[in-house]
Design a protein around this motif. Structure first.
Motif, mmCIF file in Angstrom:
data_model
loop_
_atom_site.group_PDB
_atom_site.id
_atom_site.type_symbol
_atom_site.label_atom_id
_atom_site.label_comp_id
_atom_site.label_asym_id
_atom_site.label_seq_id
_atom_site.Cartn_x
_atom_site.Cartn_y
_atom_site.Cartn_z
ATOM 1 N N GLY A 181 93.842 53.221 -9.170
ATOM 2 C CA GLY A 181 93.320 53.739 -10.424
ATOM 3 C C GLY A 181 94.015 53.051 -11.582
ATOM 4 O O GLY A 181 94.724 52.057 -11.397
ATOM 5 N N TYR A 182 93.817 53.586 -12.761
ATOM 6 C CA TYR A 182 94.392 53.012 -13.983
ATOM 7 C C TYR A 182 95.347 54.023 -14.597
ATOM 8 O O TYR A 182 94.956 55.147 -14.897
ATOM 9 C CB TYR A 182 93.281 52.657 -14.974
ATOM 10 N N ILE A 183 96.596 53.603 -14.780
ATOM 11 C CA ILE A 183 97.615 54.499 -15.317
ATOM 12 C C ILE A 183 97.856 54.177 -16.786
ATOM 13 O O ILE A 183 97.847 53.015 -17.197
ATOM 14 C CB ILE A 183 98.919 54.412 -14.478
ATOM 15 N N GLU A 184 98.008 55.230 -17.583
ATOM 16 C CA GLU A 184 98.347 55.091 -19.001
ATOM 17 C C GLU A 184 99.187 56.305 -19.374
ATOM 18 O O GLU A 184 99.398 57.190 -18.537
ATOM 19 C CB GLU A 184 97.080 54.985 -19.853
ATOM 20 N N GLU A 190 110.982 50.094 -1.582
ATOM 21 C CA GLU A 190 110.717 49.407 -2.855
ATOM 22 C C GLU A 190 109.420 49.897 -3.495
ATOM 23 O O GLU A 190 109.343 50.050 -4.713
ATOM 24 C CB GLU A 190 110.680 47.883 -2.644
ATOM 25 N N GLY A 191 108.404 50.148 -2.667
ATOM 26 C CA GLY A 191 107.127 50.645 -3.186
ATOM 27 C C GLY A 191 107.270 51.999 -3.847
ATOM 28 O O GLY A 191 106.736 52.248 -4.932
ATOM 29 N N MET A 192 107.999 52.910 -3.197
ATOM 30 C CA MET A 192 108.200 54.244 -3.764
ATOM 31 C C MET A 192 109.042 54.192 -5.035
ATOM 32 O O MET A 192 108.811 54.970 -5.960
ATOM 33 C CB MET A 192 108.821 55.182 -2.733
ATOM 34 N N LYS A 193 110.003 53.264 -5.085
ATOM 35 C CA LYS A 193 110.779 53.085 -6.329
ATOM 36 C C LYS A 193 109.850 52.692 -7.462
ATOM 37 O O LYS A 193 109.937 53.218 -8.562
ATOM 38 C CB LYS A 193 111.854 51.996 -6.146
ATOM 39 N N GLN A 194 108.951 51.722 -7.187
ATOM 40 C CA GLN A 194 108.021 51.269 -8.225
ATOM 41 C C GLN A 194 107.057 52.384 -8.614
ATOM 42 O O GLN A 194 106.808 52.601 -9.806
ATOM 43 C CB GLN A 194 107.238 50.039 -7.780
ATOM 44 N N ALA A 195 106.505 53.106 -7.642
ATOM 45 C CA ALA A 195 105.576 54.191 -7.949
ATOM 46 C C ALA A 195 106.268 55.260 -8.795
ATOM 47 O O ALA A 195 105.715 55.727 -9.801
ATOM 48 C CB ALA A 195 105.025 54.801 -6.658
ATOM 49 N N GLY A 196 107.481 55.638 -8.420
ATOM 50 C CA GLY A 196 108.242 56.628 -9.186
ATOM 51 C C GLY A 196 108.546 56.153 -10.593
ATOM 52 O O GLY A 196 108.441 56.921 -11.556
ATOM 53 N N ALA A 197 108.910 54.875 -10.719
ATOM 54 C CA ALA A 197 109.205 54.310 -12.040
ATOM 55 C C ALA A 197 107.962 54.311 -12.931
ATOM 56 O O ALA A 197 108.049 54.604 -14.130
ATOM 57 C CB ALA A 197 109.767 52.892 -11.902
ATOM 58 N N LEU A 198 106.804 54.008 -12.356
ATOM 59 C CA LEU A 198 105.554 54.020 -13.127
ATOM 60 C C LEU A 198 105.219 55.434 -13.602
ATOM 61 O O LEU A 198 104.852 55.632 -14.765
ATOM 62 C CB LEU A 198 104.396 53.455 -12.309
ATOM 63 N N LEU A 199 105.320 56.405 -12.697
ATOM 64 C CA LEU A 199 105.035 57.789 -13.092
ATOM 65 C C LEU A 199 105.962 58.218 -14.223
ATOM 66 O O LEU A 199 105.519 58.805 -15.214
ATOM 67 C CB LEU A 199 105.178 58.723 -11.889
ATOM 68 N N LYS A 200 107.236 57.903 -14.094
ATOM 69 C CA LYS A 200 108.217 58.271 -15.118
ATOM 70 C C LYS A 200 107.915 57.566 -16.440
ATOM 71 O O LYS A 200 107.917 58.185 -17.504
ATOM 72 C CB LYS A 200 109.617 57.915 -14.617
ATOM 73 N N GLU A 201 107.658 56.253 -16.375
ATOM 74 C CA GLU A 201 107.372 55.464 -17.589
ATOM 75 C C GLU A 201 106.187 56.027 -18.369
ATOM 76 O O GLU A 201 106.185 56.027 -19.596
ATOM 77 C CB GLU A 201 107.084 54.009 -17.195
ATOM 78 N N PHE A 202 105.179 56.534 -17.657
ATOM 79 C CA PHE A 202 103.978 57.030 -18.315
ATOM 80 C C PHE A 202 103.977 58.546 -18.495
ATOM 81 O O PHE A 202 102.960 59.144 -18.819
ATOM 82 C CB PHE A 202 102.731 56.541 -17.574
ATOM 83 N N GLY A 203 105.140 59.164 -18.274
ATOM 84 C CA GLY A 203 105.307 60.588 -18.567
ATOM 85 C C GLY A 203 104.665 61.535 -17.582
ATOM 86 O O GLY A 203 104.427 62.700 -17.902
ATOM 87 N N LEU A 204 104.389 61.060 -16.377
ATOM 88 C CA LEU A 204 103.754 61.893 -15.361
ATOM 89 C C LEU A 204 104.804 62.428 -14.388
ATOM 90 O O LEU A 204 105.838 61.788 -14.187
ATOM 91 C CB LEU A 204 102.693 61.081 -14.606
ATOM 92 N N PRO A 205 104.562 63.580 -13.770
ATOM 93 C CA PRO A 205 105.542 64.155 -12.834
ATOM 94 C C PRO A 205 105.790 63.228 -11.644
ATOM 95 O O PRO A 205 104.848 62.712 -11.044
ATOM 96 C CB PRO A 205 104.911 65.458 -12.374
ATOM 97 N N GLU A 206 107.060 63.041 -11.314
ATOM 98 C CA GLU A 206 107.429 62.086 -10.271
ATOM 99 C C GLU A 206 107.053 62.536 -8.862
ATOM 100 O O GLU A 206 107.043 61.730 -7.944
ATOM 101 C CB GLU A 206 108.914 61.775 -10.357
#
Length: 137
Positions: free
Chosen positions: A79-82, A16-32
Motif C-alpha cells: 500500500g501507500y504510507i503517508e 531487518e525487515g521488521m526494523k524497517q517496517a517499525g521505523a516506517l510506522l513510527k516515522e509516519f505516526g502510526l502505531p508500531e
C-alpha cells in the motif's frame, strides 16, 4: 509492479525487515504494533511515492486482545504510507462476524483523538483506540 518499486530501499530477512517496517510506522505516526508479522522475507519502501510492501513466508493471523479483533496478514502486503495513514492497502483482512473483510485504508483520526479508523472495500468503517495496536499487543 516493478515500476512501483523503482528506487526502493529494500531490507531482506525478518529482523531487518521488521526494523524497517517499525521505523516506517513510527516515522509516519502510526502505531508500531499494526504489523505483528512472522517470517518476513523482505520489506521495501519507495520514499518518492510512499509505496511500501512486505513479503512473508506464510499468512499470519493475529488477535488484538484489547479489542478482541482477529486480523489476517497475507504473504504479500502492500500500500501507500503517508503521515497518519496507509491507503490502497492490500493483503490485510479483519474478521467481521463470520466474514473476512479486506482492509483498504488505515487512518489516524485528526485532530488526534487517540482513535484509529479501518476502512474496507465493502464500505465498512471501524474505529478503535490507538493503544490497541501498540507494539506487543
Amino acid at each position: 509492479m516493478a515500476s512501483e518499486r523503482e528506487g526502493a530501499v529494500v531490507m531482506k530477512g525478518h529482523t531487518e525487515g521488521m526494523k524497517q517496517a517499525g521505523a516506517l510506522l513510527k516515522e509516519f505516526g502510526l502505531p508500531e504494533g499494526l504489523l505483528p508479522l512472522e517470517n518476513v522475507v523482505e520489506v521495501g519502501y519507495v520514499k518518492k511515492t510512499g509505496y511500501m510492501w512486505i513479503a512473508q513466508k506464510k499468512e499470519v493471523e493475529h488477535t488484538f486482545k484489547l479489542i478482541s479483533k482477529q486480523v489476517s496478514y497475507d504473504t504479500d502486503i502492500h500500500g501507500y504510507i503517508e503521515v497518519g495513514r496507509i491507503k490502497k492497502l492490500k493483503g490485510v483482512k479483519a474478521k467481521e462476524l463470520l466474514i473476512w473483510a479486506s482492509v483498504s485504508d488505515i487512518i489516524l483520526e485528526t485532530p488526534l483523538t487517540g482513535k484509529i479508523q479501518f476502512k474496507s472495500f465493502a464500505g465498512i468503517t471501524k474505529t478503535f483506540p490507538v493503544e490497541a495496536f501498540a507494539a506487543g499487543q
